[in-house]
Write a protein that holds these residues in place. Structure first.
Motif, PDB file in Angstrom:
ATOM      1  N   GLY A 121      22.124  21.479  41.614  1.00 43.84           N
ATOM      2  CA  GLY A 121      21.787  20.480  42.607  1.00 43.84           C
ATOM      3  C   GLY A 121      23.266  19.662  43.013  1.00 43.84           C
ATOM      4  N   LYS A 122      24.417  19.829  41.937  1.00 44.46           N
ATOM      5  CA  LYS A 122      25.623  19.002  42.261  1.00 44.46           C
ATOM      6  C   LYS A 122      26.895  19.932  42.544  1.00 44.46           C
ATOM      7  CE  LYS A 122      23.875  15.769  38.717  1.00 44.46           C
ATOM      8  NZ  LYS A 122      24.007  15.203  37.445  1.00 44.46           N
ATOM      9  N   PRO A 123      27.547  19.442  43.315  1.00 46.39           N
ATOM     10  CA  PRO A 123      28.758  20.097  43.628  1.00 46.39           C
ATOM     11  C   PRO A 123      29.828  20.257  42.242  1.00 46.39           C
ATOM     12  CG  PRO A 123      29.024  17.929  44.488  1.00 46.39           C
ATOM     13  CD  PRO A 123      27.535  17.997  43.853  1.00 46.39           C
ATOM     14  N   PHE A 124      30.473  21.486  42.662  1.00 49.22           N
ATOM     15  CA  PHE A 124      31.509  21.704  41.584  1.00 49.22           C
ATOM     16  C   PHE A 124      32.691  22.280  42.403  1.00 49.22           C
ATOM     17  CE2 PHE A 124      29.198  26.079  41.352  1.00 49.22           C
ATOM     18  CZ  PHE A 124      30.224  26.647  41.451  1.00 49.22           C
ATOM     19  N   ASN A 125      33.521  22.159  41.421  1.00 50.68           N
ATOM     20  CA  ASN A 125      35.043  22.754  41.802  1.00 50.68           C
ATOM     21  C   ASN A 125      35.668  22.996  40.594  1.00 50.68           C
ATOM     22  OD1 ASN A 125      37.444  23.312  42.995  1.00 50.68           O
ATOM     23  ND2 ASN A 125      37.917  21.530  43.996  1.00 50.68           N
ATOM     24  N   ARG A 126      35.740  24.402  40.405  1.00 50.71           N
ATOM     25  CA  ARG A 126      36.225  25.111  39.007  1.00 50.71           C
ATOM     26  C   ARG A 126      37.595  25.906  39.208  1.00 50.71           C
ATOM     27  NH1 ARG A 126      30.433  27.256  37.788  1.00 50.71           N
ATOM     28  NH2 ARG A 126      29.219  25.515  37.335  1.00 50.71           N
ATOM     29  N   ARG A 127      38.463  25.668  38.216  1.00 45.16           N
ATOM     30  CA  ARG A 127      39.671  26.347  38.213  1.00 45.16           C
ATOM     31  C   ARG A 127      39.662  27.193  36.882  1.00 45.16           C
ATOM     32  NH1 ARG A 127      44.101  24.863  40.749  1.00 45.16           N
ATOM     33  NH2 ARG A 127      45.368  25.213  39.146  1.00 45.16           N
ATOM     34  N   TYR A 128      39.908  28.408  37.112  1.00 45.41           N
ATOM     35  CA  TYR A 128      39.935  29.308  35.982  1.00 45.41           C
ATOM     36  C   TYR A 128      41.313  30.077  35.849  1.00 45.41           C
ATOM     37  CZ  TYR A 128      34.787  29.567  36.152  1.00 45.41           C
ATOM     38  OH  TYR A 128      33.562  29.198  35.984  1.00 45.41           O
ATOM     39  N   ARG A 129      41.697  29.975  34.579  1.00 50.31           N
ATOM     40  CA  ARG A 129      43.112  30.705  34.483  1.00 50.31           C
ATOM     41  C   ARG A 129      42.626  32.142  34.228  1.00 50.31           C
ATOM     42  NH1 ARG A 129      47.982  31.380  36.064  1.00 50.31           N
ATOM     43  NH2 ARG A 129      49.194  29.762  35.561  1.00 50.31           N
ATOM     44  N   PHE A 130      43.018  33.361  34.781  1.00 50.19           N
ATOM     45  CA  PHE A 130      42.684  34.351  34.343  1.00 50.19           C
ATOM     46  C   PHE A 130      43.755  35.399  34.108  1.00 50.19           C
ATOM     47  CE2 PHE A 130      43.224  34.918  38.886  1.00 50.19           C
ATOM     48  CZ  PHE A 130      43.952  36.167  39.049  1.00 50.19           C
ATOM     49  N   THR A 131      43.373  36.588  33.319  1.00 45.99           N
ATOM     50  CA  THR A 131      44.189  37.491  33.121  1.00 45.99           C
ATOM     51  C   THR A 131      43.306  38.898  33.147  1.00 45.99           C
ATOM     52  OG1 THR A 131      45.441  36.257  31.383  1.00 45.99           O
ATOM     53  CG2 THR A 131      45.539  38.854  31.485  1.00 45.99           C
ATOM     54  N   ASP A 132      43.641  39.767  34.177  1.00 38.98           N
ATOM     55  CA  ASP A 132      42.833  41.051  34.355  1.00 38.98           C
ATOM     56  C   ASP A 132      43.837  42.060  34.177  1.00 38.98           C
ATOM     57  OD1 ASP A 132      40.753  39.259  35.479  1.00 38.98           O
ATOM     58  OD2 ASP A 132      41.370  39.709  37.319  1.00 38.98           O
ATOM     59  N   THR A 133      43.112  43.181  33.486  1.00 32.28           N
ATOM     60  CA  THR A 133      43.657  44.324  33.145  1.00 32.28           C
ATOM     61  C   THR A 133      42.971  45.601  33.957  1.00 32.28           C
ATOM     62  OG1 THR A 133      44.144  43.811  30.934  1.00 32.28           O
ATOM     63  CG2 THR A 133      44.618  46.099  31.379  1.00 32.28           C
ATOM     64  N   TRP A 134      43.921  46.498  34.732  1.00 33.65           N
ATOM     65  CA  TRP A 134      43.413  47.188  35.776  1.00 33.65           C
ATOM     66  C   TRP A 134      43.960  48.605  35.294  1.00 33.65           C
ATOM     67  CZ3 TRP A 134      40.270  46.184  40.047  1.00 33.65           C
ATOM     68  CH2 TRP A 134      40.101  44.905  40.264  1.00 33.65           C
ATOM     69  N   LEU A 135      43.157  49.744  35.473  1.00 35.09           N
ATOM     70  CA  LEU A 135      43.794  50.861  35.150  1.00 35.09           C
ATOM     71  C   LEU A 135      43.644  51.840  36.368  1.00 35.09           C
ATOM     72  CD1 LEU A 135      44.735  52.861  32.676  1.00 35.09           C
ATOM     73  CD2 LEU A 135      42.274  53.525  32.173  1.00 35.09           C
ATOM     74  N   LYS A 136      44.613  52.803  36.417  1.00 31.89           N
ATOM     75  CA  LYS A 136      44.490  53.720  37.514  1.00 31.89           C
ATOM     76  C   LYS A 136      44.261  55.241  37.143  1.00 31.89           C
ATOM     77  CE  LYS A 136      47.028  55.244  41.875  1.00 31.89           C
ATOM     78  NZ  LYS A 136      48.068  55.134  42.497  1.00 31.89           N
ATOM     79  N   ARG A 137      42.882  55.429  37.417  1.00 26.52           N
ATOM     80  CA  ARG A 137      42.424  56.882  36.948  1.00 26.52           C
ATOM     81  C   ARG A 137      42.007  57.534  38.151  1.00 26.52           C
ATOM     82  NH1 ARG A 137      37.710  55.753  32.239  1.00 26.52           N
ATOM     83  NH2 ARG A 137      38.355  53.525  32.446  1.00 26.52           N
TER      84      ARG A 137
END
Length: 156
Positions: A121-137
């Protein structure tokens, strides 16, 4: 400050901003087709969170996908379930400052994921630092691992 100094300072700021914009535009146009494809998939991820779209995550997540957020580790099915049926309502999600690093048929993307919504019921504003690993198959990019760090409230 004298009017002439204000004018000179203003002109310098405009020049600096123009150079920065030109560099960003150049970086966007010099991205490889694979980089552009993976960045588009990153945007699809953010939109999928807002829409709670299981089909998007089924398409994006490779078999064996691993997700870590702070001290938790999840499978792709667990993460998808949390996104689709979780109690938080995400009203906006966007990526910022994404950088790519290509390695043959793999690509690492780092950046910021900014999410807004409501939780309990409460507003949020979140910041995430991310690292994503993608693979091409077989000509298709899928994400094989993702790590998010939720930045504590009040820190940037």
């Amino acid at each position: 400050m004298s009017p002439s100094r204000v004018i000179v300072a203003s002109c310098l700021l405009v020049c600096i901003a123009s150079v920065a914009n030109a560099q960003q535009a150049k970086a966007a146009t010099t991205r490889s087709p694979d980089e552009r494809a993976v960045l588009d998939l990153e945007e699809a991820w953010a939109k999928g969170v807002v829409k709670r779209d299981a089909a998007t995550f089924k398409r994006l997540l490779a078999p064996g996908f691993v997700y870590t957020e702070d001290d938790r580790v999840q499978t792709g099915d667990q993460l998808t379930s949390d996104i689709i049926s979780g109690t938080d309502t995400v009203t906006e999600a966007r990526n910022e400052q994404m950088q790519t690093r290509a390695f043959d048929n793999a690509m690492i993307v780092t950046g910021w994921l900014i999410m807004q919504g409501r939780s309990g019921g409460k507003p949020f504003n979140r910041r995430y630092r991310f690292t994503d690993t993608w693979l091409k198959r077989s000509g298709q990019w899928q994400i094989i691992a993702a790590q998010d760090y939720l930045v504590p409230a009040g820190r940037k």
